[in-house]
Design a protein around this motif. Structure first.
Motif, PDB file in Angstrom:
ATOM      1  N   LEU A  13       0.834  -0.966   0.116  1.00  0.00           N
ATOM      2  CA  LEU A  13      -0.081  -0.316   0.480  1.00  0.00           C
ATOM      3  C   LEU A  13       0.776   0.945  -0.306  1.00  0.00           C
ATOM      4  O   LEU A  13       2.511   0.886   0.080  1.00  0.00           O
ATOM      5  CB  LEU A  13      -0.617  -0.140   0.700  1.00  0.00           C
ATOM      6  N   PRO A  14       0.311   2.161   0.002  1.00  0.00           N
ATOM      7  CA  PRO A  14       1.271   3.506  -0.306  1.00  0.00           C
ATOM      8  C   PRO A  14       1.690   3.526   1.288  1.00  0.00           C
ATOM      9  O   PRO A  14       0.829   3.684   2.299  1.00  0.00           O
ATOM     10  CB  PRO A  14       0.040   4.727  -0.336  1.00  0.00           C
ATOM     11  N   GLY A  15       2.806   4.594   0.804  1.00  0.00           N
ATOM     12  CA  GLY A  15       3.923   4.327   2.437  1.00  0.00           C
ATOM     13  C   GLY A  15       4.545   3.250   2.771  1.00  0.00           C
ATOM     14  O   GLY A  15       5.148   3.115   4.413  1.00  0.00           O
ATOM     15  N   THR A  46      -0.479  -4.091  -5.845  1.00  0.00           N
ATOM     16  CA  THR A  46      -0.663  -3.455  -5.406  1.00  0.00           C
ATOM     17  C   THR A  46      -1.790  -2.732  -5.567  1.00  0.00           C
ATOM     18  O   THR A  46      -2.839  -3.685  -6.083  1.00  0.00           O
ATOM     19  CB  THR A  46      -0.112  -1.450  -5.735  1.00  0.00           C
ATOM     20  N   VAL A  52       4.064   1.962  -6.199  1.00  0.00           N
ATOM     21  CA  VAL A  52       3.409   2.712  -4.738  1.00  0.00           C
ATOM     22  C   VAL A  52       4.330   3.524  -4.424  1.00  0.00           C
ATOM     23  O   VAL A  52       5.246   3.411  -4.682  1.00  0.00           O
ATOM     24  CB  VAL A  52       2.440   2.299  -3.840  1.00  0.00           C
ATOM     25  N   ARG A  53       4.395   4.501  -3.884  1.00  0.00           N
ATOM     26  CA  ARG A  53       5.413   4.953  -3.382  1.00  0.00           C
ATOM     27  C   ARG A  53       5.648   4.432  -2.045  1.00  0.00           C
ATOM     28  O   ARG A  53       5.248   3.751  -0.975  1.00  0.00           O
ATOM     29  CB  ARG A  53       5.206   6.361  -2.538  1.00  0.00           C
ATOM     30  N   THR A  54       7.270   4.643  -1.351  1.00  0.00           N
ATOM     31  CA  THR A  54       7.450   3.496  -0.546  1.00  0.00           C
ATOM     32  C   THR A  54       7.383   4.753   1.351  1.00  0.00           C
ATOM     33  O   THR A  54       7.071   5.897   1.161  1.00  0.00           O
ATOM     34  CB  THR A  54       8.083   2.973   0.012  1.00  0.00           C
ATOM     35  N   SER A  55       7.809   4.013   2.015  1.00  0.00           N
ATOM     36  CA  SER A  55       8.073   4.884   3.463  1.00  0.00           C
ATOM     37  C   SER A  55       9.428   5.916   2.972  1.00  0.00           C
ATOM     38  O   SER A  55       9.798   7.119   3.287  1.00  0.00           O
ATOM     39  CB  SER A  55       8.743   4.089   4.628  1.00  0.00           C
ATOM     40  N   SER A  59       9.313   4.533  -5.030  1.00  0.00           N
ATOM     41  CA  SER A  59       8.550   4.563  -5.418  1.00  0.00           C
ATOM     42  C   SER A  59       9.156   2.903  -5.718  1.00  0.00           C
ATOM     43  O   SER A  59       9.945   2.220  -6.242  1.00  0.00           O
ATOM     44  CB  SER A  59       7.527   4.645  -5.987  1.00  0.00           C
ATOM     45  N   ILE A  80       2.870  -0.093   6.722  1.00  0.00           N
ATOM     46  CA  ILE A  80       2.820   0.984   6.198  1.00  0.00           C
ATOM     47  C   ILE A  80       3.298   2.323   7.618  1.00  0.00           C
ATOM     48  O   ILE A  80       3.461   1.962   8.898  1.00  0.00           O
ATOM     49  CB  ILE A  80       1.290   1.285   5.458  1.00  0.00           C
TER      50      ILE A  80
END
Length: 337
Positions: A13-15, A46, A52-55, A59, A80
Motif C-alpha cells: 500500500l502507499p507508504g 498493489t 506505489v510510493r514507499t516510506s 517508489s 505502512i
C-alpha cells in the motif's frame, strides 16, 4: 487443477516500508522441500497494479494488481509508515482488495498493517498485536480488538499479526514451521542469518531506564542453562553463573529478555521438548526427562498451557500425521519455538 505450491500474495500500500515488504519474498522464497523444490510461490501486488510510493525516497513497481489476491492461499499486508492516517473506513480500493481474499485463506499483517486489517473490521473480537509504539493509539481506535503489545506475533488460526519490523520475519518463520516443520524453518533462518526463534516478546525492546551497570550481563548464565536443561536449575545457580546476587540477576534478566528467569527456563524447556517431539520417536516421558520437566504429566500441562495441544497431538502434527486444527490462542514467538 490445484497448484503444487502454496501461493503467498503480498499487498503493498502507499507508504509501504521496503524492509517489511521484502521479508515474505525472502523467507518463503528460501523454503525448499527435501528435493530442493520450492514450497511457496510469492507474488507482490498493489490495489491497482500501479507503482506505489514507499516510506523512503523511491517508489516500487509491481507485476500484479489486487486480482491475484483471489488466488492467494496466504495474503500478507506489509507495514505502512502512517498507520494513524489509515482511513476509517478504508479507502475503497484497499477495502476492495482485501475483500478479494477467498474463504479458507490465511490473512497476515506485518507491524503497522494491523491498522489496515482493523479498519476493515477483520480484527473485531480477535486477538492481535502491532508495534508497541502504536499500541495505545490502536487500543483507542479499535477497542473491539484484544491487543497484546508484549508478544512478537499472534496466531489466531487464519488471521495472524506481527509486531514491528523484524517480527515479520519471526511470523514468516512461524508459518513455515507450522506448514512444514522445524527443519525447513530452521534452514530458512540460517540462510537469512537470523535466529529460528527469539526469547521474550516486545517487552525487551521497549525503551526503559538503563539498569544498574554493575556486574556482567546474563548471557553467560543463559548459555550455561541451555546445557543443563535436563536437570533442575535453581535461580541461585543462574545468579552464581552471572556473578550477581539473586536480586540483581533477576532484575537484569527481566530487563534483557522481557521474561523472568523461571519463565525463560520454561520456554527453553518447551522448545527442546518440541524439537524432540518433532525429530525423534522418544516416548513422551523420555522427552519430558530430556527437557527437564521431570514427568510426562508436567510436560503435558506446560505444553497445553503454551499452545493448547498435548505432546501426542503436537507430534502427529509436526511429524506429518493426521494434522489437527491449530490452536486459536495468541502465540508468543518464544513459546512458539
Amino acid at each position: 487443477m490445484q497448484r503444487a505450491r502454496h501461493r503467498v500474495v503480498v499487498l503493498a500500500l502507499p507508504g509501504v516500508f521496503p524492509f517489511e515488504l521484502g521479508i515474505p519474498a525472502k523467507a518463503f522464497g528460501l523454503a525448499r522441500g527435501p528435493g530442493g523444490d520450492r514450497l511457496y510461490e510469492v507474488l507482490t501486488c498493489t490495489p491497482d497494479g500501479r507503482p506505489v510510493r514507499t516510506s523512503e525516497d523511491f517508489s516500487i513497481a509491481v507485476e500484479h494488481d489486487a486480482s491475484v489476491i483471489a488466488t492467494a492461499d496466504t495474503l500478507i499486508v506489509a507495514a505502512i509508515d502512517d498507520p494513524i492516517g489509515v482511513g476509517d473506513p478504508l479507502p475503497e480500493p484497499v477495502a476492495a482488495a482485501l475483500g478479494r481474499l477467498g474463504p479458507g485463506s490465511r490473512l497476515v499483517s506485518i507491524c503497522t498493517a494491523a491498522f489496515v486489517l482493523a479498519a476493515a473490521g477483520l480484527l473485531d473480537g480477535r486477538p492481535a498485536t502491532t508495534h508497541w509504539v502504536h499500541a495505545e493509539r490502536f487500543r483507542e481506535r479499535y477497542p473491539r480488538t484484544p491487543l497484546d503489545p508484549d508478544v512478537l506475533y499472534v496466531d489466531d488460526d487464519d488471521v495472524l499479526t506481527s509486531a514491528g519490523a523484524a517480527a515479520g520475519m519471526d511470523l514468516c518463520l512461524h508459518l513455515i514451521r507450522s506448514d512444514h516443520g522445524s527443519d525447513i524453518a530452521n534452514r530458512v533462518a540460517r540462510l537469512c542469518v537470523v535466529p529460528p526463534w527469539r526469547d521474550g516478546g516486545q517487552a525487551q525492546y521497549i525503551a526503559r531506564p538503563v539498569p544498574d551497570a554493575s556486574g556482567s550481563d546474563t548471557a553467560g548464565a543463559r548459555e550455561w542453562a541451555l546445557r543443563q536443561l535436563h536437570q533442575p536449575i535453581k535461580l541461585a545457580q543462574l545468579a552464581t553463573q552471572a556473578g550477581m546476587s539473586v536480586r540483581t540477576f533477576s532484575r537484569r534478566f527481566l530487563a534483557e529478555t522481557g521474561q523472568t528467569p523461571g519463565q525463560w527456563l520454561t520456554t527453553q524447556r518447551l522448545e527442546l521438548a518440541r524439537r524432540l517431539l518433532e525429530s525423534s520417536d522418544l516416548p513422551v516421558d523420555r522427552v519430558a526427562e530430556h527437557a527437564g520437566f521431570g514427568s510426562a504429566s508436567s510436560l503435558r500441562q506446560h505444553l497445553a498451557a503454551a499452545i493448547g495441544v498435548s505432546p501426542a497431538a503436537y507430534r502427529r502434527t509436526f511429524q506429518g500425521r493426521d494434522r489437527e486444527p491449530p490452536s486459536r490462542q495468541p502465540v508468543n514467538a518464544a513459546a512458539a519455538g
